[in-house]
Design a protein around this motif. Structure first.
Motif, PDB file in Angstrom:
ATOM      1  N   LEU A 161       0.798  -1.222   0.000  1.00 19.40           N
ATOM      2  CA  LEU A 161       0.000   0.000   0.000  1.00 19.40           C
ATOM      3  C   LEU A 161       0.834   1.276   0.000  1.00 19.40           C
ATOM      4  N   ALA A 162       2.127   1.143   0.263  1.00 18.26           N
ATOM      5  CA  ALA A 162       2.996   2.324   0.392  1.00 18.26           C
ATOM      6  C   ALA A 162       2.921   3.279  -0.796  1.00 18.26           C
ATOM      7  N   PRO A 163       2.963   2.782  -2.057  1.00 17.66           N
ATOM      8  CA  PRO A 163       2.880   3.716  -3.195  1.00 17.66           C
ATOM      9  C   PRO A 163       1.566   4.489  -3.240  1.00 17.66           C
ATOM     10  N   TYR A 164       0.475   3.834  -2.865  1.00 17.56           N
ATOM     11  CA  TYR A 164      -0.829   4.498  -2.869  1.00 17.56           C
ATOM     12  C   TYR A 164      -0.890   5.568  -1.766  1.00 17.56           C
ATOM     13  N   VAL A 165      -0.350   5.201  -0.596  1.00 26.19           N
ATOM     14  CA  VAL A 165      -0.332   6.157   0.518  1.00 26.19           C
ATOM     15  C   VAL A 165       0.480   7.385   0.127  1.00 26.19           C
ATOM     16  N   LYS A 166       1.624   7.160  -0.509  1.00 22.65           N
ATOM     17  CA  LYS A 166       2.498   8.264  -0.924  1.00 22.65           C
ATOM     18  C   LYS A 166       1.802   9.177  -1.935  1.00 22.65           C
ATOM     19  N   LYS A 167       1.114   8.556  -2.901  1.00 22.96           N
ATOM     20  CA  LYS A 167       0.409   9.343  -3.916  1.00 22.96           C
ATOM     21  C   LYS A 167      -0.724  10.147  -3.304  1.00 22.96           C
ATOM     22  N   LEU A 168      -1.452   9.536  -2.369  1.00 27.35           N
ATOM     23  CA  LEU A 168      -2.569  10.228  -1.734  1.00 27.35           C
ATOM     24  C   LEU A 168      -2.077  11.413  -0.913  1.00 27.35           C
ATOM     25  N   MET A 169      -0.976  11.206  -0.162  1.00 28.76           N
ATOM     26  CA  MET A 169      -0.454  12.285   0.668  1.00 28.76           C
ATOM     27  C   MET A 169       0.145  13.425  -0.166  1.00 28.76           C
ATOM     28  N   ALA A 170       0.482  13.108  -1.408  1.00 26.86           N
ATOM     29  CA  ALA A 170       1.050  14.146  -2.280  1.00 26.86           C
ATOM     30  C   ALA A 170      -0.029  15.018  -2.914  1.00 26.86           C
ATOM     31  N   ASP A 171      -1.280  14.586  -2.787  1.00 29.68           N
ATOM     32  CA  ASP A 171      -2.380  15.343  -3.380  1.00 29.68           C
ATOM     33  C   ASP A 171      -2.769  16.490  -2.435  1.00 29.68           C
ATOM     34  N   ALA A 172      -2.796  17.701  -2.952  1.00 31.84           N
ATOM     35  CA  ALA A 172      -3.090  18.879  -2.135  1.00 31.84           C
ATOM     36  C   ALA A 172      -4.483  18.810  -1.521  1.00 31.84           C
ATOM     37  N   ARG A 173      -5.391  18.157  -2.197  1.00 32.47           N
ATOM     38  CA  ARG A 173      -6.754  18.066  -1.682  1.00 32.47           C
ATOM     39  C   ARG A 173      -6.812  17.234  -0.386  1.00 32.47           C
ATOM     40  N   PHE A 174      -5.922  16.245  -0.302  1.00 27.30           N
ATOM     41  CA  PHE A 174      -5.878  15.431   0.907  1.00 27.30           C
ATOM     42  C   PHE A 174      -5.350  16.232   2.093  1.00 27.30           C
ATOM     43  N   LEU A 175      -4.501  17.226   1.792  1.00 25.49           N
ATOM     44  CA  LEU A 175      -3.891  18.038   2.840  1.00 25.49           C
ATOM     45  C   LEU A 175      -4.720  19.260   3.215  1.00 25.49           C
ATOM     46  N   ALA A 176      -5.859  19.417   2.528  1.00 21.76           N
ATOM     47  CA  ALA A 176      -6.691  20.598   2.790  1.00 21.76           C
ATOM     48  C   ALA A 176      -7.114  20.645   4.253  1.00 21.76           C
ATOM     49  N   PRO A 177      -7.191  21.842   4.857  1.00 22.29           N
ATOM     50  CA  PRO A 177      -7.583  21.963   6.267  1.00 22.29           C
ATOM     51  C   PRO A 177      -9.044  21.562   6.478  1.00 22.29           C
ATOM     52  N   LYS A 178      -9.272  20.944   7.620  1.00 19.26           N
ATOM     53  CA  LYS A 178     -10.621  20.553   8.043  1.00 19.26           C
ATOM     54  C   LYS A 178     -11.336  19.641   7.044  1.00 19.26           C
TER      55      LYS A 178
END
Length: 218
Positions: A161-178
């Motif tokens: 799952l590591a590559p998927y986790v890395k890709k998801l965390m790189a997406d700005a939408r995932f890092l959006a506040p709240k």
């Protein structure tokens, strides 16, 4: 105390009583699961034979063999080190009478006894204790194997799952506040349409945990 000589004495007296009464002795055990039965004292059995004069007497006098008894107790054909120690301890009892089973029918009732030598009872107890110790050891080994297998599967899944986790965390939408967990799952489903919902949820949970640990989450 009951010794092998006591069993031999009872068996001898039963044979003599049977001869006097014209009774036939069958060297077998009478199946008694569905029969009413009473227990008779070993010393009383010869007198009972003389009194009842039965046509048949069931008698089985077992001679001890340490190796055979141990193999039968553990249901094995090859003894391990601990079993061999048990055999060695009781080897001097080989050839001695260990168990006497007697029975006769009278008025539809089975009159019988099972007498064992005291040393044979001790052998049985030690064999049971050894069996329990072996079972406990096997259970512990099995538990350790299961734990190791679980850790291995967890590590393999983490790597997968590591590559998927890395890709998801790189997406700005995932890092959006709240951002809610539901929206993060919806984002992951959009990014990884070929994955099932359970796998997507694991990816989101792992990414959220890593994000929290990194201190990047607002």
């Amino acid at each position: 105390m009951t010794e092998s000589a006591d069993l031999d004495k009872i068996a001898k007296e039963v044979r003599e009583a049977a001869d006097a009464c014209g009774s036939m002795i069958l060297e077998t055990i009478l199946a008694s699961e569905n029969l009413p039965a009473v227990a008779i004292d070993g010393d009383t059995f010869p007198s009972l034979v003389k009194h009842l004069r039965p046509r048949l007497i069931y008698m089985l006098l077992t001679q001890f063999d340490a190796k055979e008894e141990t193999e039968a107790h553990f249901e094995v054909e090859e003894l391990d080190r601990d079993m061999k120690k048990l055999v060695a301890k009781y080897r001097d009892k080989d050839g001695l009478s260990s168990r006497l089973v007697l029975g006769l029918m009278a008025d539809g009732i089975l009159h019988g006894i099972v007498e064992t030598a005291d040393w044979f009872d001790e052998f049985d107890i030690e064999a049971d204790e050894l069996a329990e110790a072996r079972h406990q050891a096997q259970s512990e080994v099995f538990a350790q194997m299961q734990e190791a297998d679980a850790r291995s599967r967890e590590a393999e899944e983490k790597k997968r799952l590591a590559p998927y986790v890395k890709k998801l965390m790189a997406d700005a939408r995932f890092l959006a506040p709240k951002i809610s967990a539901a929206k993060r799952e919806a984002l992951a489903e959009t990014l990884f349409p070929d994955l099932d919902r359970s796998t997507v949820r694991k990816i989101v949970e792992k990414a959220a945990t890593d994000l929290w640990l990194s201190g990047s989450e607002k």
